[in-house]
Design a protein around this motif. Structure first.
Motif: not given
Length: 390
Positions: A356-382
């Motif tokens: 559970i720890y591995m699954f949720t932590n991987t999920n948050i790193i990818v999703k939150l990181g992707g949102f913060i990095i990609l949305i300012p560049i590609y907007e909703l395509w991020g």
């Protein structure tokens, strides 16, 4: 319908009792899905796009705080119901109530952040007071499903969804956004309290197993970092504006319905998983269905991808036509990923905390990181790119 279910939906492999439960839960979810879609149509057709966005911002903040308030206890309630531990129900509600009081300052911090928006600010101040009641939502669902009380679950689920859609429609002439959002959330709160009280009265034996309650706290620990995902709409609002939040929410509707199908089927297999003594026993039972499920999701995903643009245009109108661009891809990615999520349910309900720890932590790193990095560049395509990577 029964013949189709028997031939194509694997019912021929189950007992008559399980068949009835599958058809019952599937029917319930179909009705709920229809009225959730009706609710979204009411929002799209009768309310300004900004009002819809503000409602979702408030729900995101309340959802974030609710996860902090021992959200993992839902798993404890499900396990307790399956094992006949009725005494755990009240014990869990009390613990969540008191931790929620300690979390009131978190709501006030968000209220201060939105102090320039009178509607969101006022709603959050109100729910800072009601927070201990709000965070105890959904326990009746977990208990009824864990105890396989599918008749009552179906009745309560349909009633709450239908009545909410009716209330939303009746309030569409209300001019005050603060009063509208407050009334809608208070309505959900009252319905939840009524259903929770009914379950408490009929919970059965008063047996207590504190190890099951402690397991819920451990699961909460795994979910703490994952709770940041509830702030996705705030991230979008911060980078690209309030209206983009509404576009994003509509884009997630179709993938959300697919996930609802997944959740529904999980509700049927979880009581069975809980009763197995090991992961191996649970997997031995489940693997017979696995690849058939993969094929079904794949077919649905491709079909949804092809019709999504037309569907959103017809149902929600041209105001939300942009949502179809993102929704078609999000739907396909969701369909490809969900079959493998069934395996995670086996590990979660067999109390494999490390997973559970591995699954949720991987999920948050990818999703939150992707949102913060990609949305300012590609907007909703991020968002689309992040879902693909995840």
């Amino acid at each position: 319908v029964k013949a189709i279910f028997n031939r194509y939906i694997l019912l021929r492999f189950f007992s008559n009792r399980v068949k009835k439960n599958i058809i019952k839960i599937t029917g319930t979810q179909l009705i709920v899905s229809v009225f959730l879609m009706v609710t979204s149509i009411i929002w799209a057709r009768y309310y300004p796009i900004e009002t819809f966005a503000k409602f979702n911002i408030v729900l995101s903040i309340l959802g974030f705080v609710s996860i902090l308030a021992y959200s993992g206890m839902r798993h404890s309630i499900t396990i307790s119901a399956g094992k006949g531990l009725g005494g755990n129900f009240l014990l869990i509600i009390k613990e969540k109530f008191f931790i929620s009081i300690l979390l009131i300052p978190v709501i006030l911090i968000f209220a201060y952040y939105y102090h320039n928006d009178d509607d969101i600010f006022s709603v959050l101040l109100l729910f800072a007071i009601l927070l201990p009641l709000y965070t105890n939502q959904g326990h009746w669902e977990a208990w009824l499903l864990g105890g396989e009380s599918f008749n009552k679950y179906s009745l309560y689920k349909i009633a709450s969804t239908v009545i909410f859609a009716v209330v939303l429609f009746l309030l569409h002439d209300l001019e005050s956004v603060f009063i509208l959002i407050s009334l809608l959330i208070i309505f959900k709160l009252i319905v939840n309290l009524i259903f929770t009280f009914d379950v408490y009265k009929n919970k059965g034996k008063k047996s207590i197993d504190k190890s099951v309650v402690s397991y819920g706290k451990k699961v909460t620990g795994a979910l703490l970092l994952n709770s940041l995902l509830m702030l996705d709409k705030l991230i979008i609002e911060f980078f690209i504006g309030m209206e983009s939040v509404a576009i994003y929410v509509i884009a997630l509707l179709a993938p959300g319905i697919l996930r609802m199908v997944f959740d529904t089927s999980c509700k049927l297999i979880i009581p069975k998983i809980v009763k197995f003594d090991s992961v191996l026993d649970a997997w031995t039972w489940f693997k017979f269905f696995f690849w058939k499920i993969v094929i079904i999701y794949l077919i649905v995903g491709i079909f949804g991808f092809l019709i999504m643009e037309l569907l959103i245009l017809v149902v929600f109108g041209s105001v939300y036509s942009e949502s179809s661009l993102y929704s078609s891809w999000l739907f396909l990615f969701t369909a490809l990923a969900l079959p493998f999520s069934y395996i995670s349910q086996i590990l979660i309900y067999q109390k494999k905390t490390d997973f559970i720890y591995m699954f949720t932590n991987t999920n948050i790193i990818v999703k939150l990181g992707g949102f913060i990095i990609l949305i300012p560049i590609y907007e909703l395509w991020g968002v689309v790119i992040t879902f693909f990577v995840n």
